[in-house]
Design a protein around this motif. Sequence first.
Motif, PDB file in Angstrom:
ATOM      1  N   PRO A   1      93.449  94.712   6.656  1.00 35.03           N
ATOM      2  CA  PRO A   1      92.535  94.296   7.734  1.00 35.03           C
ATOM      3  C   PRO A   1      92.054  95.426   8.643  1.00 35.03           C
ATOM      4  CG  PRO A   1      94.277  92.692   7.486  1.00 35.03           C
ATOM      5  CD  PRO A   1      94.633  93.838   6.575  1.00 35.03           C
ATOM      6  N   GLN A   2      92.951  96.357   9.016  1.00 40.47           N
ATOM      7  CA  GLN A   2      92.534  97.416   9.938  1.00 40.47           C
ATOM      8  C   GLN A   2      91.481  98.327   9.310  1.00 40.47           C
ATOM      9  OE1 GLN A   2      95.557  97.110   8.525  1.00 40.47           O
ATOM     10  NE2 GLN A   2      96.715  99.042   8.458  1.00 40.47           N
ATOM     11  N   PHE A   3      91.540  98.487   7.978  1.00 39.59           N
ATOM     12  CA  PHE A   3      90.573  99.334   7.291  1.00 39.59           C
ATOM     13  C   PHE A   3      89.305  98.557   6.932  1.00 39.59           C
ATOM     14  CE2 PHE A   3      94.670 101.446   5.802  1.00 39.59           C
ATOM     15  CZ  PHE A   3      94.684 102.313   6.895  1.00 39.59           C
ATOM     16  N   ALA A   4      89.477  97.281   6.579  1.00 39.11           N
ATOM     17  CA  ALA A   4      88.312  96.437   6.290  1.00 39.11           C
ATOM     18  C   ALA A   4      87.431  96.337   7.528  1.00 39.11           C
ATOM     19  CB  ALA A   4      88.767  95.048   5.843  1.00 39.11           C
ATOM     20  N   SER A   5      88.065  96.218   8.695  1.00 37.25           N
ATOM     21  CA  SER A   5      87.326  96.144   9.960  1.00 37.25           C
ATOM     22  C   SER A   5      86.525  97.415  10.204  1.00 37.25           C
ATOM     23  CB  SER A   5      88.298  95.906  11.118  1.00 37.25           C
ATOM     24  OG  SER A   5      87.626  95.922  12.355  1.00 37.25           O
ATOM     25  N   LYS A   6      87.138  98.558   9.925  1.00 38.11           N
ATOM     26  CA  LYS A   6      86.437  99.834  10.106  1.00 38.11           C
ATOM     27  C   LYS A   6      85.252  99.968   9.153  1.00 38.11           C
ATOM     28  CE  LYS A   6      90.055 102.793  12.054  1.00 38.11           C
ATOM     29  NZ  LYS A   6      90.770 104.088  11.906  1.00 38.11           N
ATOM     30  N   ILE A   7      85.403  99.455   7.951  1.00 36.92           N
ATOM     31  CA  ILE A   7      84.309  99.533   6.974  1.00 36.92           C
ATOM     32  C   ILE A   7      83.108  98.724   7.443  1.00 36.92           C
ATOM     33  CG2 ILE A   7      83.576  98.855   4.658  1.00 36.92           C
ATOM     34  CD1 ILE A   7      86.370  99.633   3.661  1.00 36.92           C
ATOM     35  N   VAL A   8      83.332  97.469   7.841  1.00 36.77           N
ATOM     36  CA  VAL A   8      82.200  96.622   8.238  1.00 36.77           C
ATOM     37  C   VAL A   8      81.561  97.101   9.536  1.00 36.77           C
ATOM     38  CG1 VAL A   8      83.037  94.599   6.997  1.00 36.77           C
ATOM     39  CG2 VAL A   8      83.678  94.914   9.390  1.00 36.77           C
ATOM     40  N   LYS A   9      82.297  97.887  10.323  1.00 34.61           N
ATOM     41  CA  LYS A   9      81.726  98.466  11.542  1.00 34.61           C
ATOM     42  C   LYS A   9      81.030  99.792  11.271  1.00 34.61           C
ATOM     43  CE  LYS A   9      85.150  96.460  14.731  1.00 34.61           C
ATOM     44  NZ  LYS A   9      86.298  96.788  15.628  1.00 34.61           N
ATOM     45  N   GLY A  10      81.116 100.282  10.041  1.00 34.44           N
ATOM     46  CA  GLY A  10      80.492 101.549   9.686  1.00 34.44           C
ATOM     47  C   GLY A  10      81.292 102.768  10.091  1.00 34.44           C
ATOM     48  N   GLU A  11      82.576 102.569  10.434  1.00 35.03           N
ATOM     49  CA  GLU A  11      83.433 103.673  10.880  1.00 35.03           C
ATOM     50  C   GLU A  11      84.199 104.314   9.715  1.00 35.03           C
ATOM     51  OE1 GLU A  11      85.960 101.903  13.767  1.00 35.03           O
ATOM     52  OE2 GLU A  11      84.330 101.426  15.169  1.00 35.03           O
ATOM     53  N   LYS A  12      84.259 103.626   8.601  1.00 35.03           N
ATOM     54  CA  LYS A  12      84.969 104.127   7.420  1.00 35.03           C
ATOM     55  C   LYS A  12      84.041 103.971   6.219  1.00 35.03           C
ATOM     56  CE  LYS A  12      89.056 102.930   4.587  1.00 35.03           C
ATOM     57  NZ  LYS A  12      89.439 104.281   4.169  1.00 35.03           N
ATOM     58  N   LEU A  13      83.629 105.090   5.640  1.00 33.54           N
ATOM     59  CA  LEU A  13      82.644 105.042   4.565  1.00 33.54           C
ATOM     60  C   LEU A  13      83.229 105.398   3.199  1.00 33.54           C
ATOM     61  CD1 LEU A  13      79.607 106.650   6.419  1.00 33.54           C
ATOM     62  CD2 LEU A  13      80.189 104.234   6.177  1.00 33.54           C
ATOM     63  N   PHE A  14      84.540 105.628   3.162  1.00 31.90           N
ATOM     64  CA  PHE A  14      85.204 105.907   1.886  1.00 31.90           C
ATOM     65  C   PHE A  14      86.426 104.996   1.731  1.00 31.90           C
ATOM     66  CE2 PHE A  14      82.946 109.876   2.653  1.00 31.90           C
ATOM     67  CZ  PHE A  14      82.412 110.141   1.403  1.00 31.90           C
ATOM     68  N   GLU A  15      86.545 104.399   0.572  1.00 27.10           N
ATOM     69  CA  GLU A  15      87.725 103.605   0.235  1.00 27.10           C
ATOM     70  C   GLU A  15      88.454 104.328  -0.892  1.00 27.10           C
ATOM     71  OE1 GLU A  15      90.653 100.673  -0.028  1.00 27.10           O
ATOM     72  OE2 GLU A  15      89.305 101.328   1.568  1.00 27.10           O
TER      73      GLU A  15
END
Length: 317
Positions: A5-19
Amino acid sequence: MPIKPQFASKIVKGEKLFEYRKRIFNEDTSCIIIYSSSPEKKIVGVAKINKILEGAPTNIWEKTKKHSGITRKFFREYFLGVKKASAIELTEIYPLKVPLSPFQIQEGFTIPQSFCYVDLSFLEKVICSGNCVFPSLNSKSVVLIGGIHGVGKTTICKEISDQENIVHLVASELIKGKLNCVAGTSASSEKKVRNIKDNQELLISALDEITLPGGRFILDGHFVLFNKNAEIQKVPLTTFEKIEPDKLVVITGEPKILQKRLHKRDGKVYPVEKLKEMQEQEVEYASIVAERLGIPLKLIGFDDKVAIADFINNKSA
């Protein structure tokens, strides 16, 4: 694809662009459905895949750390003892306005440990039920990159195309190709355009043939041109409406430097004041086009290729 969840949240906010993954897809995959794992247990977004990087963990970290959304410590612990790391670069991230349980989409769905493949109908149901503003699956993406003669657009676009898996198209070459095909004329390096309106119709015709649905394209072109009388003339607004770009970029440069480049390249001397005036009109008209089409515009110096690539890939405003 289940993501904490903490990383999924960052992705949808555009804060994390690499998985990051130890195990990666073995099929051609264009996008992922983001499942926020326990305790949330909801599908929270959809993201398109730009490309997948693979290599030694240290090399992958150096290439992706700016938009990793995690700490180096976490990264090293995750890939401890692993010789090969994979990083999925995400672009065009679309959050679901209504997060969904996968079981709302498909009864008896099995949550994968790492990832699983779903068919197109599953994705369409996620988009519809989650009230996700996701573009048509048949749509294409076109970024129009402008700038006056000598600013280095073609070189910059080619480098970005090679690195980012985007097709690079040159407006003048498409027009020349159409002219050669239709009238049997030979291509010319003359910067003065005899009939701007007719040429733009040829451009649109060529684009319709080349830009297939689902593709990503950067179009190297102009907002203003020299007409046959050496006067600065705007490209018709209808041209941009027919191109339907997602965003606009204008690459700018110092007129004195552009003058030297053009003299070296074409053997012609363009007055610095004329180049300055043309660049000012290019920028001004691009702003008008962006406002009329309701799309973003970025002004970027010719020496900042990273900023251009980041803007194209939604990594900057």
